[in-house]
Write a protein that holds these residues in place. Structure first.
Motif, short mmCIF file in Angstrom:
data_model
loop_
_atom_site.label_atom_id
_atom_site.label_comp_id
_atom_site.label_asym_id
_atom_site.label_seq_id
_atom_site.Cartn_x
_atom_site.Cartn_y
_atom_site.Cartn_z
N PRO A 38 -31.00 -4.66 64.05
CA PRO A 38 -29.95 -6.20 64.05
C PRO A 38 -31.04 -6.81 62.14
CG PRO A 38 -30.90 -6.03 65.66
CD PRO A 38 -31.20 -4.79 65.34
N ILE A 39 -29.91 -7.56 61.56
CA ILE A 39 -30.59 -8.09 60.07
C ILE A 39 -29.79 -9.47 60.15
CG2 ILE A 39 -28.50 -6.71 59.45
CD1 ILE A 39 -29.37 -6.93 56.69
N HIS A 40 -30.50 -9.69 59.49
CA HIS A 40 -30.35 -11.59 59.34
C HIS A 40 -29.62 -11.87 58.62
CE1 HIS A 40 -30.55 -15.95 59.78
NE2 HIS A 40 -30.99 -16.09 60.95
N LEU A 41 -27.95 -13.00 58.39
CA LEU A 41 -26.72 -12.52 58.25
C LEU A 41 -27.19 -13.56 57.09
CD1 LEU A 41 -24.39 -14.17 60.91
CD2 LEU A 41 -24.67 -11.97 59.51
N SER A 42 -28.52 -14.09 56.60
CA SER A 42 -28.85 -14.24 55.09
C SER A 42 -29.58 -13.33 54.42
CB SER A 42 -30.07 -15.48 55.04
OG SER A 42 -31.16 -15.24 55.76
N ASN A 43 -28.93 -12.25 54.55
CA ASN A 43 -29.54 -11.13 53.68
C ASN A 43 -28.84 -10.12 53.73
OD1 ASN A 43 -32.43 -12.00 54.38
ND2 ASN A 43 -32.82 -10.23 55.98
N ILE A 44 -27.03 -10.74 54.05
CA ILE A 44 -26.37 -9.83 52.98
C ILE A 44 -25.70 -10.72 52.73
CG2 ILE A 44 -26.70 -8.35 55.04
CD1 ILE A 44 -24.14 -9.00 56.89
N ALA A 45 -24.67 -9.96 52.49
CA ALA A 45 -23.19 -10.89 51.24
C ALA A 45 -22.08 -10.01 51.54
CB ALA A 45 -23.53 -11.36 50.08
N ILE A 46 -21.03 -10.60 51.43
CA ILE A 46 -19.76 -9.78 51.78
C ILE A 46 -19.44 -8.77 49.88
CG2 ILE A 46 -18.06 -11.50 50.72
CD1 ILE A 46 -16.22 -10.06 52.84
N TYR A 47 -19.30 -7.65 50.59
CA TYR A 47 -18.83 -6.77 48.58
C TYR A 47 -17.73 -6.98 47.59
CZ TYR A 47 -19.62 -3.03 46.51
OH TYR A 47 -19.81 -2.23 45.05
N ASN A 48 -17.63 -7.47 46.94
CA ASN A 48 -16.66 -7.64 46.26
C ASN A 48 -16.15 -6.09 45.24
OD1 ASN A 48 -14.17 -7.53 44.97
ND2 ASN A 48 -14.73 -9.37 44.05
N LYS A 49 -15.01 -5.11 46.15
CA LYS A 49 -15.37 -3.51 45.42
C LYS A 49 -14.55 -3.28 43.79
CE LYS A 49 -14.52 -1.36 49.66
NZ LYS A 49 -13.52 -0.39 50.27
N LYS A 50 -13.79 -4.35 43.76
CA LYS A 50 -12.75 -4.62 42.46
C LYS A 50 -14.15 -5.11 40.92
CE LYS A 50 -8.64 -4.39 43.91
NZ LYS A 50 -7.40 -5.05 43.76
N ALA A 51 -14.75 -6.45 41.53
CA ALA A 51 -15.98 -6.50 41.13
C ALA A 51 -17.61 -5.36 40.78
CB ALA A 51 -16.24 -8.18 41.29
N LYS A 52 -17.26 -5.61 41.88
CA LYS A 52 -18.72 -4.36 41.87
C LYS A 52 -20.19 -4.84 42.07
CE LYS A 52 -16.84 0.45 40.34
NZ LYS A 52 -16.33 0.30 39.42
N LYS A 53 -20.19 -6.31 42.88
CA LYS A 53 -21.29 -7.22 43.52
C LYS A 53 -20.55 -7.85 44.02
CE LYS A 53 -19.09 -10.72 40.80
NZ LYS A 53 -19.72 -12.47 40.29
N ALA A 54 -21.74 -8.83 45.11
CA ALA A 54 -22.21 -9.92 45.99
C ALA A 54 -20.83 -11.21 45.70
CB ALA A 54 -23.21 -10.10 46.42
N ASP A 55 -20.62 -11.10 46.82
CA ASP A 55 -19.46 -12.31 46.68
C ASP A 55 -19.80 -13.09 48.03
OD1 ASP A 55 -17.08 -13.91 44.95
OD2 ASP A 55 -15.80 -12.41 44.42
N LYS A 56 -19.23 -14.29 47.60
CA LYS A 56 -19.14 -15.42 47.97
C LYS A 56 -17.24 -15.68 48.68
CE LYS A 56 -22.84 -18.32 47.32
NZ LYS A 56 -22.91 -19.42 46.66
N VAL A 57 -17.12 -16.02 50.34
CA VAL A 57 -15.89 -16.30 50.55
C VAL A 57 -15.45 -18.06 50.96
CG1 VAL A 57 -14.16 -16.16 52.55
CG2 VAL A 57 -15.69 -13.68 52.22
N LYS A 58 -13.77 -18.39 50.34
CA LYS A 58 -13.50 -19.19 51.11
C LYS A 58 -12.52 -19.46 52.00
CE LYS A 58 -10.95 -20.13 46.63
NZ LYS A 58 -10.72 -20.94 45.81
N ILE A 59 -11.92 -19.93 52.33
CA ILE A 59 -10.94 -19.84 53.54
C ILE A 59 -10.04 -21.10 52.65
CG2 ILE A 59 -10.31 -20.39 55.87
CD1 ILE A 59 -12.54 -19.39 56.75
N GLU A 60 -8.96 -20.17 52.16
CA GLU A 60 -7.31 -20.92 52.30
C GLU A 60 -6.71 -21.30 52.90
OE1 GLU A 60 -6.56 -20.43 48.43
OE2 GLU A 60 -7.98 -20.90 47.11
#
Length: 102
Positions: free
Chosen positions: A63-85
């Motif tokens: 198991p890995i802690h959620l603070s050590n991962i971020a969602i991956y944006n394939k188009k930008a090829k980097k870690a990103d944040k998510v917002k809910i609309e």
């Protein structure tokens, strides 16, 4: 509410596997999850003939802690944040950097 879900592609932002990407397999109790191919550990397993389990050294995800991962944006090829609309169809998860749907 957690913005990550099982099946999302994530990137490791901290630890020995920093920079690796993988897909979330499942969430565990607390703030941990298992990611395919990330934080692999070796486990010494005894054979169990009744359950048809072979013995030896097996590799599995830890198991890995959620603070050590971020969602991956394939188009930008980097870690990103998510917002809910919210819209007329319900709620959608959107990348913060480019506004595209997850």
């Amino acid at each position: 509410m957690n913005k990550l879900r099982a099946g999302d592609e994530v990137i490791v932002i901290s630890g020995k596997d920093k920079g690796k990407t993988g897909i979330i397999n499942k969430f565990l109790s607390g703030d941990k999850c298992e990611v395919a191919g990330i934080k692999m550990v070796k486990k010494h397993q005894k054979p169990n003939p009744q359950a048809n389990i072979q013995g030896g050294i097996i590799e599995k995800e830890s198991p890995i802690h959620l603070s050590n991962i971020a969602i991956y944006n394939k188009k930008a090829k980097k870690a990103d944040k998510v917002k809910i609309e919210a819209n007329e169809n319900g709620k959608k998860r959107i990348f913060k950097s480019d506004g595209k749907e997850v």
